[in-house]
Motif scaffolding. Structure first.
Motif, PDB file in Angstrom:
ATOM      1  N   UNK A 142       6.903  24.290 -36.550  1.00 53.65           N
ATOM      2  CA  UNK A 142       7.517  23.585 -37.283  1.00 53.65           C
ATOM      3  C   UNK A 142       7.599  22.516 -36.699  1.00 53.65           C
ATOM      4  N   UNK A 143       6.841  22.248 -35.455  1.00 50.77           N
ATOM      5  CA  UNK A 143       6.751  20.698 -34.761  1.00 50.77           C
ATOM      6  C   UNK A 143       5.391  20.626 -34.429  1.00 50.77           C
ATOM      7  N   UNK A 144       4.686  21.895 -35.988  1.00 55.95           N
ATOM      8  CA  UNK A 144       2.931  21.381 -36.461  1.00 55.95           C
ATOM      9  C   UNK A 144       2.298  21.413 -35.034  1.00 55.95           C
ATOM     10  N   UNK A 145       2.250  22.753 -34.533  1.00 57.12           N
ATOM     11  CA  UNK A 145       1.622  23.783 -33.923  1.00 57.12           C
ATOM     12  C   UNK A 145       1.201  24.946 -34.348  1.00 57.12           C
ATOM     13  N   UNK A 146      -0.327  24.908 -34.728  1.00 55.42           N
ATOM     14  CA  UNK A 146      -0.072  26.508 -35.090  1.00 55.42           C
ATOM     15  C   UNK A 146      -1.105  27.632 -34.335  1.00 55.42           C
ATOM     16  N   UNK A 197       2.481  18.970 -22.951  1.00 56.10           N
ATOM     17  CA  UNK A 197       0.831  19.082 -24.456  1.00 56.10           C
ATOM     18  C   UNK A 197       0.586  17.324 -24.873  1.00 56.10           C
ATOM     19  N   UNK A 198      -0.454  17.128 -24.461  1.00 59.89           N
ATOM     20  CA  UNK A 198      -0.643  15.463 -24.919  1.00 59.89           C
ATOM     21  C   UNK A 198      -0.902  15.546 -26.394  1.00 59.89           C
ATOM     22  N   UNK A 199      -1.834  16.775 -26.343  1.00 57.79           N
ATOM     23  CA  UNK A 199      -2.668  16.654 -27.747  1.00 57.79           C
ATOM     24  C   UNK A 199      -2.881  17.681 -27.924  1.00 57.79           C
ATOM     25  N   UNK A 200      -3.074  17.909 -29.179  1.00 59.25           N
ATOM     26  CA  UNK A 200      -3.309  19.072 -30.070  1.00 59.25           C
ATOM     27  C   UNK A 200      -4.919  19.374 -31.123  1.00 59.25           C
ATOM     28  N   UNK A 201      -6.203  20.284 -30.977  1.00 63.02           N
ATOM     29  CA  UNK A 201      -7.130  19.399 -32.041  1.00 63.02           C
ATOM     30  C   UNK A 201      -6.691  21.559 -31.763  1.00 63.02           C
ATOM     31  N   UNK A 202      -7.756  21.091 -34.054  1.00 58.50           N
ATOM     32  CA  UNK A 202      -6.753  22.088 -34.966  1.00 58.50           C
ATOM     33  C   UNK A 202      -8.888  22.950 -35.893  1.00 58.50           C
ATOM     34  N   UNK A 203      -9.513  23.423 -35.212  1.00 58.24           N
ATOM     35  CA  UNK A 203     -10.009  23.390 -36.198  1.00 58.24           C
ATOM     36  C   UNK A 203      -9.754  24.409 -37.794  1.00 58.24           C
ATOM     37  N   UNK A 241       7.365  18.872 -25.085  1.00 60.44           N
ATOM     38  CA  UNK A 241       6.549  20.401 -25.761  1.00 60.44           C
ATOM     39  C   UNK A 241       5.585  20.259 -23.827  1.00 60.44           C
TER      40      UNK A 241
END
Lengths: 205, 205
Positions: A130-134, A198-204, A152
């Motif tokens: 729900x925080x957009x982290x999958x 956590x300062x960033x998220x990268x999603x493929x 986070x």
DNA sequence: GGATATACTATACAAATGTATAGTATATGT
DNA sequence: ACATATACTATACATTTGTATAGTATATCC
């Protein structure tokens, strides 16, 4: 050819400037003098050099003399990367960035995330969805020992590194998932080691 | 010094190998012969060269003769970037990648996303939050004219580029938000232009 | 001891790239 | 007409970086 006030770049100079700019953007490094010459069909490298000198004089370019590929355009970041180890596992006893635990490396544009010391971690589980982290996302983590309430973070509990929203309550640490089906868990502060934020998220996808 | 079976790198050679490897990982490019020499305190560049030659012979390194910084370690990607324009706006009438509409550039490791032609777009709105795509995220988009049923794409409606899950139904195009508070919208196929498919997300927090 | 591999130095050459000298030509402003 | 700035060529030199020649020294194996 048009004579132009000194201080104003000519059309020709501007096209050289544009070529250099695009080269930096696309390749990450400025072209060599001879690459510029080749692109414009100059027979002499000096032809390119003179345009470059003029551009330097007029303030559009900066230069490190005698250095190769050392042109700079102000406001244009050169290709500078941060390399972060992608940790395959985190062991409670070992130093965090032990090279045996590095599964791969993530190179990212230095301008993208502001990190000096950090690492990357593949997210497991749905607890932060729900925080957009999958699950499978790569978390970009800035290494730090403490964390602000509600941020986070990546924390180590036993031998498991997990991503959660971290709160401090009366000497206890509360780890709050961002998932309605899961409940916050409370730990003694000494059982939890904060590894970073956590300062960033990268999603493929 | 220990004599070792030919074919097996010596400890000294391995330390040179490690230095080169770390240099590639950290800086993106291999060191020059003289940088290796300086690191180990060699007075002659040949000292470094000989170690490198031995490593090549023993199969740990590859080399492009006479090229500068042209050492390769198999299984270690060199620094290769893809540069994507970060579009500030998308105009219905204009070519998609018109440079006037490029707000910035995103340089990313070529190995991270498989894209030849693509662009980046800052996400506006909460319509895809349940798919883990939030306002302010940067969508990495592979440019393509069509899209598979149910994939997340960037489509142009009028003058607005939007990220939605795309379905095709009897000649109509259905754009489905991933947000319980919003409803799918149906358009005539000719009013919707598919710009590409979202292949990645980058979030700065 | 002799052969061989390793590990290094001092020095020089080769190739790529930045810089300079000398010269030609054109356009513009005074 | 003249000075000046622009735009270029042919050629050569300077610096950086890869490579080579010649030589010293040490360790291991036979």
């Amino acid at each position: 050819m048009a004579t132009i006030k000194p201080g104003q770049p000519t059309a020709r100079q501007l096209s050289v400037f544009e070529f250099i700019k695009k080269h930096i953007i696309k390749k990450g490094v400025p072209p060599t003098v001879r690459e510029v010459a080749a692109h414009f069909g100059f027979a002499s490298p000096l032809s390119a050099q003179l345009h470059i000198n003029a551009l330097v004089k007029k303030g559009l370019l900066k230069k490190l003399p005698f250095k190769q590929r050392a042109l700079e355009i102000s406001g244009l970041r050169p290709a500078e990367d941060t390399t972060l180890p992608l940790l395959g596992r985190v062991r409670a006893g070992a130093p965090l960035l032990a090279s045996e635990d590095t599964e791969d490396h993530i190179r990212i544009d230095k301008g993208l995330f502001k990190i000096e010391d950090g690492f990357a971690l593949r997210v497991t589980g749905d607890s932060m969805m729900e925080a957009g982290i999958f699950e499978g996302d790569i978390a970009i983590v800035k290494q730090q020992q403490t964390i602000e309430n509600g941020e986070i973070g990546v924390v180590l509990i036993g031998d498991e590194a997990t991503v959660k929203r971290v709160f401090r309550q009366k000497g206890k640490i509360v780890l709050k998932p961002e998932n309605k089906t899961m409940k916050p868990a409370t730990y003694n502060a000494e059982d939890v080691r904060v590894l970073g934020k956590v300062v960033g998220i990268i999603r493929k996808m």
